[in-house]
Write a protein that holds these residues in place. Structure first.
Motif, short mmCIF file in Angstrom:
data_model
loop_
_atom_site.label_atom_id
_atom_site.label_comp_id
_atom_site.label_asym_id
_atom_site.label_seq_id
_atom_site.Cartn_x
_atom_site.Cartn_y
_atom_site.Cartn_z
N ARG A 1 45.60 4.83 -0.69
CA ARG A 1 44.51 3.88 -0.89
C ARG A 1 43.48 4.00 0.22
O ARG A 1 43.80 3.84 1.40
N HIS A 2 42.22 4.22 -0.15
CA HIS A 2 41.17 4.34 0.86
C HIS A 2 40.96 3.02 1.60
O HIS A 2 40.57 2.99 2.77
N ASN A 3 41.23 1.89 0.92
CA ASN A 3 41.05 0.59 1.56
C ASN A 3 41.96 0.43 2.78
O ASN A 3 41.61 -0.29 3.72
N PHE A 4 43.11 1.07 2.75
CA PHE A 4 44.03 0.96 3.87
C PHE A 4 43.37 1.47 5.15
O PHE A 4 43.47 0.84 6.21
N TYR A 5 42.68 2.59 5.05
CA TYR A 5 42.05 3.18 6.23
C TYR A 5 40.78 2.42 6.63
O TYR A 5 40.54 2.18 7.81
N ILE A 6 40.01 2.04 5.64
CA ILE A 6 38.77 1.30 5.94
C ILE A 6 39.08 -0.03 6.62
O ILE A 6 38.50 -0.36 7.66
N LEU A 7 40.01 -0.79 6.04
CA LEU A 7 40.34 -2.10 6.60
C LEU A 7 41.01 -1.97 7.96
O LEU A 7 40.75 -2.77 8.86
N HIS B 1 35.35 5.83 -8.38
CA HIS B 1 36.62 5.13 -8.21
C HIS B 1 37.71 5.74 -9.08
O HIS B 1 38.87 5.88 -8.64
N LYS B 2 37.38 6.12 -10.30
CA LYS B 2 38.36 6.68 -11.22
C LYS B 2 38.96 7.98 -10.70
O LYS B 2 40.09 8.33 -11.05
N MET B 3 38.20 8.70 -9.86
CA MET B 3 38.65 10.00 -9.38
C MET B 3 39.44 9.93 -8.08
O MET B 3 40.00 10.93 -7.64
N LEU B 4 39.52 8.75 -7.46
CA LEU B 4 40.27 8.62 -6.22
C LEU B 4 41.76 8.85 -6.49
O LEU B 4 42.29 8.40 -7.51
N PRO B 5 42.45 9.55 -5.60
CA PRO B 5 43.88 9.83 -5.82
C PRO B 5 44.70 8.57 -6.10
O PRO B 5 45.58 8.58 -6.97
N ASN C 1 28.22 0.97 -11.76
CA ASN C 1 28.73 1.95 -12.73
C ASN C 1 28.99 3.30 -12.08
O ASN C 1 29.95 3.98 -12.40
N ARG C 2 28.10 3.68 -11.15
CA ARG C 2 28.34 4.94 -10.42
C ARG C 2 29.61 4.83 -9.58
O ARG C 2 30.39 5.79 -9.49
N ARG C 3 29.80 3.67 -8.97
CA ARG C 3 31.00 3.46 -8.15
C ARG C 3 32.26 3.53 -9.00
O ARG C 3 33.29 4.06 -8.58
N THR C 4 32.20 3.00 -10.23
CA THR C 4 33.38 3.05 -11.08
C THR C 4 33.75 4.47 -11.43
O THR C 4 34.95 4.81 -11.52
#
Length: 367
Positions: A297-303, A345-349, A339-342
């Motif tokens: 999760r990218h949020n883990f690193y950002i937070l 987002h879909k392509m994130l591991p 919509n661009r973010r979605t």
């Protein structure tokens, strides 16, 4: 669906709104409800012992719109308020919305159209949601799950609907499983009443989604002064009940569920409230419960980096925050940007892996 604003032969939808000290946003919420393209509504607002001008604002709406009904109770919590509204309601369908959220104009129309075209086995339809700030501007956050059908185990894993304001529910669901669990407040375990109800409904009914952003889910620090321990206890009690009722569900799913809850319901909310030690604590708990997914999760690193940075430079951060609070807000993005973010987002591991998990859980038949 061709909607006539005055066609009272169409099914009645009962909108239920619990309101406690909601004077800042209740007018926006009521305006968004009364402005729906689907108009055959009753709008039951429960003043849950507010000490501000909430009741006066509701009364002013009721004077102009006879569909608005004010109910009063001493402060008993969100579950009891919703149950009172359901008890007094007459509609074939129940539409909950929190007193600071908003619906975009076609939300109820499209949800009802979906439900009426579905089999009776479908009890709940939910829409996608967009995070908004105090000025109704988009902040970039979103909920866009595609999970539907037999969703029980998927719902154990993750509250994929995102919030309490995104669903239209057949009344027969409440007749079958009962109302919201007001006992959680008595146990100092508020925060997951919606999840608990939807789990009971999902034991008997299927869910469907309207894949459009039709709900504005308000995310501001003042609305998130949460008791995180109470929320964690709420989730823990609910999962303990699920374990007892469904011993066939693999134990690992509860670890996945805890990790997702700690990350998205507690760590992110702690961060938005500026409680960075709490953010790190819940990230650690998420890591312990589901190491592999947490690391994806990218949020883990950002937070983590943001919280550590702000703890190390706290005096500077506080002075910047105080200065920023004196400036007019210019925050906001566009639906095109979301919509661009979605798409990204879909392509994130983590999202690819999570879709695999959810698909497996749904394809296993719900439970």
């Amino acid at each position: 669906m061709n909607i006539s604003h005055n066609d009272l032969d169409l099914p009645l939808i009962s909108v239920i709104i619990p309101a406690y000290n909601a004077e800042n946003f209740i007018a926006k919420t009521l305006l968004s409800v009364s402005s729906q393209t689907y108009q055959n509504l009753e709008i039951l607002v429960v003043n849950d012992g507010s000490t501000d001008t909430t009741a006066d604002i509701i009364k002013s709406f009721a004077q102009k719109d006879k569909r608005v009904i004010l109910l009063e109770q001493s402060n008993a919590g969100v579950a009891a308020a919703r149950n009172l509204a359901i008890e007094k309601s007459r509609g074939e369908y129940i539409a909950p919305i929190d007193a600071d959220d908003i619906w975009y104009p076609q939300n109820l129309e499209k949800q009802l159209d979906c439900l009426r075209k579905s089999e009776q086995s479908v009890g709940v339809v939910y829409s996608w949601s967009l995070d908004i700030n105090e000025e109704d501007l988009l902040t970039g956050g979103f909920y866009n799950s595609l999970v539907e059908g037999e969703v029980y185990t998927a719902l154990v894993y993750k509250y994929f609907m995102g919030n309490a304001s995104s669903c239209l529910i057949r009344r027969i669901c409440f007749e079958k499983v009962g109302g919201y669990n007001s006992q959680l407040k008595a146990e100092n375990a508020q925060g997951c009443e919606d999840l608990e109800l939807f789990l009971r409904i999902a034991e008997h009914y299927q869910f469907k989604v309207v894949p459009e952003f039709l709900v504005g889910y308000r995310q501001i620090p003042s609305s998130m002064s949460c008791n995180y321990a109470a929320m964690a206890k709420s989730h823990s009690l609910i999962m303990a009940d699920v374990r007892e009722r469904h011993p066939e569900i693999p134990a690992k799913i509860y670890g996945w569920s805890n990790s997702s809850f700690y990350m998205y319901n507690l760590a992110i909310k702690s961060n938005r409230n500026g409680n960075h030690l709490s953010t790190l604590f819940w990230l650690y708990r998420a890591f312990k419960e589901d190491l592999f997914m947490t690391l994806l999760r990218h949020n883990f690193y950002i937070l983590s980096m943001e919280s550590i940075g702000k703890i190390l430079v706290k005096p500077f951060t506080q002075s910047r925050l105080e200065f920023k609070q004196q400036l007019p807000s210019s925050e906001g993005t566009t639906i095109a940007a979301v919509n661009r973010r979605t798409m990204i987002h879909k392509m994130l591991p983590s999202q690819v892996y999570e879709r695999i998990r959810l698909n497996i859980l749904v394809n296993q038949g719900g439970k």
